[in-house]
Design a protein around this motif. Structure first.
Motif, PDB file in Angstrom:
ATOM      1  N   CYS A 150     -70.479 -29.489 -13.832  1.00  0.00           N
ATOM      2  CA  CYS A 150     -70.104 -29.282 -15.242  1.00  0.00           C
ATOM      3  C   CYS A 150     -70.372 -30.536 -16.068  1.00  0.00           C
ATOM      4  O   CYS A 150     -70.943 -30.469 -17.156  1.00  0.00           O
ATOM      5  CB  CYS A 150     -68.625 -28.895 -15.312  1.00  0.00           C
ATOM      6  N   CYS A 227     -67.782 -23.258 -21.031  1.00  0.00           N
ATOM      7  CA  CYS A 227     -68.839 -22.934 -20.065  1.00  0.00           C
ATOM      8  C   CYS A 227     -68.268 -22.013 -18.975  1.00  0.00           C
ATOM      9  O   CYS A 227     -67.059 -21.796 -18.889  1.00  0.00           O
ATOM     10  CB  CYS A 227     -69.393 -24.217 -19.446  1.00  0.00           C
ATOM     11  N   CYS A 229     -67.763 -22.577 -16.080  1.00  0.00           N
ATOM     12  CA  CYS A 229     -66.924 -23.290 -15.102  1.00  0.00           C
ATOM     13  C   CYS A 229     -65.454 -22.904 -15.222  1.00  0.00           C
ATOM     14  O   CYS A 229     -64.728 -22.897 -14.222  1.00  0.00           O
ATOM     15  CB  CYS A 229     -67.080 -24.797 -15.266  1.00  0.00           C
TER      16      CYS A 229
HETATM   17 ZN   LIG Z   1     -68.992 -26.423 -17.136  1.00  0.00          ZN
END
Ligand SMILES: [Zn+2]
Length: 243
Positions: A150, A227, A229
């Motif tokens: 990330c 994101c 993630c």
């Molecule tokens: Zn990320």
């Protein structure tokens, strides 16, 4: 430095169960854990372990939130893991190593602590706790792997949104104290970059930010800004810790 401890006024079995990992213990183990643990109030920014130090205490947060960071020689740093009320800082397999970085208190609150030698001496009598701590170490490992990717591949705004959502989940509330300087330290970026990211998230209605305090006003918008993630971390937590 580990200092300024304020022992808790209550640390009975109901108190230690505010940590979800301890809440999962059967009664005999919970009673023993209650005898071993000491309640402490942690201050915002308080360092719990410096880089290069051996493990002084194992911490089970109640409503405090801890951050594990790596610092560079130029003073910059980045977070590689956070530990909230569903986890524990300190494990048997890391106890013999020097800390790779600094662990500090990200959100003030209560935690329960015990000297590692005392806990590990009793761990054979607490098989459920042993298993839970092992699983949590696995969770931290895969979380760290995700954050490495990330931090390299995703934008500051995406990472900022991911961090805010993860912190919200760990605390169980939409509003929490946060300075832009602290967030810049956690993300390993310049403060100006965080100012730009926060400004974007405010303009799209995902958050409100007043000096030192963030409120998540539209969770869906914040998830869209984050994101992938974030959802990976949520799923990791579900599979490894909650199962
Ligand atoms: Zn990320």
């Amino acid at each position: 430095m580990v200092s300024h401890w304020a022992p808790s006024t209550h640390h009975g079995i109901d108190a230690v169960r505010r940590n979800r990992l301890l809440r999962a213990l059967p009664k005999l183990e919970a009673n023993l854990a209650t005898e071993l643990l000491q309640g402490v109030e942690l201050r915002y920014g308080q360092t719990l372990q410096e880089a290069g130090e051996p493990l002084r205490y194992v911490y089970f947060p109640a409503d405090a939130l801890l951050s594990a960071t790596i610092a560079m020689d130029d003073g910059s740093s980045v977070e590689y893991g956070s530990i909230g009320s569903d986890g524990v800082f300190g494990s048997r397999f890391m106890a013999s190593l020097r800390a790779p970085g600094r662990t500090l208190c990200q959100v003030a609150g209560e935690a329960f602590r015990v000297r590692p030698g005392v806990l590990f001496e009793h761990l054979d009598q607490m098989p459920v706790l042993h298993e839970r701590m092992y699983r949590y170490s696995q969770y931290l490992y895969i979380t760290t792997a995700q954050l490495v990717a990330c931090n390299c591949l995703h934008t500051v705004t995406q990472r900022c949104a991911r961090w805010l959502l993860s912190t919200r989940d760990a605390l169980g509330r939409e509003e929490f104290e946060l300075t832009q300087e602290f967030l810049a330290t956690m993300l390993g970026v310049r403060r100006a970059s965080v100012t730009g990211a926060i400004g974007h998230l405010v303009r799209c209605g995902a958050i409100k930010y007043r000096r030192g305090c963030v409120t998540i006003t539209r969770s869906r918008s914040l998830e869209r800004a984050a994101c992938e993630c974030y959802h990976v971390l949520v799923e990791n937590r579900r599979l490894v810790i909650a199962s």
